[in-house]
Structure formats: C-alpha cells, structure tokens
Design an enzyme around this catalytic site. Structure first.
Site, PDB file in Angstrom:
ATOM      1  N   GLU A  65       7.702   1.100   5.022  1.00  0.00           N
ATOM      2  CA  GLU A  65       7.193   0.033   5.899  1.00  0.00           C
ATOM      3  C   GLU A  65       7.436  -1.293   5.198  1.00  0.00           C
ATOM      4  OE1 GLU A  65       2.914   0.232   6.379  1.00  0.00           O
ATOM      5  OE2 GLU A  65       2.947  -1.095   8.130  1.00  0.00           O
ATOM      6  N   HIS A  93       0.835  -1.208   0.000  1.00  0.00           N
ATOM      7  CA  HIS A  93       0.000   0.000   0.000  1.00  0.00           C
ATOM      8  C   HIS A  93       0.864   1.250   0.000  1.00  0.00           C
ATOM      9  CE1 HIS A  93       0.501  -0.829   4.381  1.00  0.00           C
ATOM     10  NE2 HIS A  93       0.597   0.476   4.489  1.00  0.00           N
TER      11      HIS A  93
HETATM   12 CO    CO Z   1       1.184   1.266   6.281  1.00  0.00          CO
END
Ligand code: CO
Length: 134
Positions: A130, A7
């Site tokens: 991330e 994402h």
């Molecule tokens: Co995230």
C-alpha cells in the site's frame, strides 16, 4: 520515492485475542476496535515508537480480507504500507515502469482518511504494498 513505513497490516481471526497479545504480552499501546464499514474491516492500531501495526478483521458480508482469512485461518501478514509525498506522481512513475496498481488505478481514501493505492503483490516480491500519501 517511498518514505517511512507507515504500518504493517496483519489479518487476525480474533481481534480481542490479538489486542490482548499486543497489549498484555508485548506491552504495546493498543487502540480500541474501530469499524470501517466502507472498507469492510474492523481495525485495531498498535502504536509502536517508529511505526504502527494494523490488526484487521473482516467486517460485513463482502469484506476484501474474508478470503485471506479463509486461506490463512491463523491469520497472517497482509500488506506493508509505505508513505509517499505525491501519490499521483508515484502511481505514474510506477505504472510507467510496468507495475500494476490494483482496482481502477486511481487513489482511494484509505483507512486514515488519506489517499492510498495498492500495488499488485506479483510486482512486489510476493507482498501486497500500500502507498499512502502523507
Ligand atoms: Co493499510
């Protein structure tokens, strides 16, 4: 090491406005708002055919994204999330090569109930990255 882009997270000043943009103007599949008090955020997921956009808004008094929104009052891109198969092995290899993992360096359970770490933006071309184990 890294696999799919899981994402892209965007911090937004108004989740309802942001949801409307993606649902009504862009015609995307947009989730309801989900409060994640442990993470200090409310999220909306935009499900695209090949990845997700995670719309984030601060929740609570000490949200980790409150300062980001202060500095970027119109909102802005917050982080990219790449999938890895083995997060412990990824962290070991990356720290050996000099990258800094935020916090205590140990994976935490992230917003999708999977282990995640964040890499220092100064080590990631100015971008917070991330890693999520899938
Ligand atoms: Co995230």
């Amino acid at each position: 090491m890294i696999g799919n882009l899981n994402h892209i997270a965007i911090v937004v000043p108004d989740l309802s406005d942001a949801s409307n943009l993606y649902r009504d103007q862009f015609g995307a599949d947009v989730s309801d708002e989900i409060d994640l008090p442990d993470h200090g955020v409310t999220t909306v997921f935009v499900n695209l055919p090949n990845t997700k956009i995670e719309l984030l808004h601060p929740l609570g008094d000490d949200s980790p994204i409150a300062r980001f929104l202060e500095n970027n009052p119109d909102g802005g891109m917050h982080h990219l999330c790449y999938e890895v198969r083995n997060i412990d092995a990824a962290v070991e290899a990356l720290t050996l090569s000099g990258m800094r993992v935020l916090g205590d360096g140990k994976p935490k359970i992230g917003a999708h109930d999977k282990p995640v770490v964040f890499l220092h933006p100064k080590d990631g071309l100015g971008t917070l990255i991330e890693l999520e184990q899938v």
